[in-house]
Design an enzyme around this catalytic site. Sequence first.
Site, short mmCIF file in Angstrom:
data_model
loop_
_atom_site.label_atom_id
_atom_site.label_comp_id
_atom_site.label_asym_id
_atom_site.label_seq_id
_atom_site.Cartn_x
_atom_site.Cartn_y
_atom_site.Cartn_z
CG ASN A 126 30.47 39.08 55.09
OD1 ASN A 126 31.25 39.57 53.92
ND2 ASN A 126 29.50 39.60 55.16
CD GLU A 166 36.13 40.06 61.00
OE1 GLU A 166 35.57 39.54 60.30
OE2 GLU A 166 36.30 41.33 61.39
CB CYS A 216 31.20 41.18 65.42
SG CYS A 216 31.36 39.67 65.47
CB CYS A 236 35.44 38.23 64.86
SG CYS A 236 34.38 37.34 63.71
#
Length: 133
Positions: A40, A53, A86, A89
């Site tokens: 991230n 991701e 999330c 993603c």
Amino acid sequence: MEKKYELVRKAYDNAYAQYSHFKVGAVLVMKNGEYILGSNIENASYGLSNCAERSALFQAFSLGYRQDDILELVVIGDTARPISPCGACRQVMMELMNPTTKVTLTNLKGDKLELTVEDLLPYSFKDEDMNHG
Ligand code: THU
């Protein structure tokens, strides 16, 4: 330790998460034996942050890989239960991976949950939904 777990931990360590202080790592295991890491990457303008991701998937596509080249996605975070990707993603996984491809969710304690892309996003919106009628 299996290489994919070593590498996902490396991606976790590489996270640029100075605003949330919540690091996430992802690794795509490719059918040709390659591994593609994603972390991230946050921004002072918070909404521009990118999840681990999506970093991994966008890198894979940028390198020329496509859905059928992906064997597995592994994700790690410092969470009590295996990390939960999330919603954004999950939508991107559904587009850039095959629905039945394995997704292994884990955490720093080594807990693991194995699912598929379609397990993570049932009844998803797809490109074919726009081509009806
Ligand atoms: N984040 C990910 O990278 N992946 C997830 O599965 C959950 C959330 C990131 C986004 C943001 O940088 C930080 O974690 C806190 O939400």
